[in-house]
Design an enzyme around this catalytic site. Sequence first.
Site, PDB file in Angstrom:
ATOM      1  N   ASP A   9      32.788  39.578 -16.570  1.00 58.61           N
ATOM      2  CA  ASP A   9      33.438  38.415 -17.170  1.00 58.61           C
ATOM      3  C   ASP A   9      33.606  38.643 -18.678  1.00 58.61           C
ATOM      4  O   ASP A   9      32.881  39.447 -19.277  1.00 58.61           O
ATOM      5  CB  ASP A   9      32.570  37.185 -16.891  1.00 58.61           C
ATOM      6  CG  ASP A   9      33.072  35.942 -17.575  1.00 58.61           C
ATOM      7  OD1 ASP A   9      34.242  35.577 -17.357  1.00 58.61           O
ATOM      8  OD2 ASP A   9      32.295  35.335 -18.342  1.00 58.61           O
ATOM      9  N   ASP A  11      34.708  35.806 -21.575  1.00 57.03           N
ATOM     10  CA  ASP A  11      34.200  34.731 -22.431  1.00 57.03           C
ATOM     11  C   ASP A  11      32.805  34.315 -21.981  1.00 57.03           C
ATOM     12  O   ASP A  11      32.608  33.915 -20.829  1.00 57.03           O
ATOM     13  CB  ASP A  11      35.127  33.514 -22.371  1.00 57.03           C
ATOM     14  CG  ASP A  11      36.511  33.798 -22.903  1.00 57.03           C
ATOM     15  OD1 ASP A  11      36.893  33.181 -23.900  1.00 57.03           O
ATOM     16  OD2 ASP A  11      37.209  34.643 -22.310  1.00 57.03           O
ATOM     17  N   ASP A 169      28.363  34.770 -16.384  1.00 54.11           N
ATOM     18  CA  ASP A 169      27.498  33.864 -17.142  1.00 54.11           C
ATOM     19  C   ASP A 169      27.417  32.466 -16.546  1.00 54.11           C
ATOM     20  O   ASP A 169      26.813  31.583 -17.156  1.00 54.11           O
ATOM     21  CB  ASP A 169      27.981  33.769 -18.592  1.00 54.11           C
ATOM     22  CG  ASP A 169      29.323  33.065 -18.720  1.00 54.11           C
ATOM     23  OD1 ASP A 169      30.176  33.249 -17.825  1.00 54.11           O
ATOM     24  OD2 ASP A 169      29.527  32.336 -19.703  1.00 54.11           O
TER      25      ASP A 169
END
Length: 231
Positions: A9, A11, A169
């Site tokens: 991922d 961001d 995240d």
Amino acid sequence: MRIRSLTIDLDGTLLDTVGDLAVASNAMLADLSLPARSLAEINAFVGKGMAVLVERCLGAASSDAALVARAIERFRVHYAEANGHSTRLYPGVLDGLDALRRLGFPLACVTNKPAMFTEPLLARMGIADYFAVVVSGDTLPFKKPRPEPLWHACAAMGSEPAANLHVGDSANDIAAARAAGCPVICVPYGYNEGRPVDSAECDALVSDLVEAASYAASLVLSPPVPRGRPS
């Protein structure tokens, strides 16, 4: 478990981008004569792509489809100007990416950010060359938490989902990986829409990308053939 590739991922996992997103969001809201949002609010709004971020910033006003369309257009303008200006690499990202590259298998960046922002940002932050494949939020008709972006990345890298480790995240990343049939690990920082990831929901929680590389190395039973970025 034999790992042959990694998807990561953007961001909240590789890059702390919330400062730029906040600048663009509040400039967009000012254009529409709407009140500004705090950094904490915008942090909680990040995770499901640009359009959802804009709608969350608009709040009750997001019921007006014409206003949403105008807001997205204004956000694109402002984010194109702000993209990368205050973005920072999270601690351990460069060392982790170097460690992953030494393992020899291909890496893909899979993000819900539109392509017009993704690749310039990767280049500006000096990490574009680590990735054989980049799948952005508009590469396909579907975004995470749908599995298609991960399937697309795996196919481009010549890997199978079960042999691809996803690093993210948030619950969004976990849901995408589970739907795709990929093992998944998470970092505890980043943007989780106000819901911190639980170690019970993913295969492991790792403190940073260096620990992610160590985890990946422990799963490699035989070194894969290195792959370059597709032409």
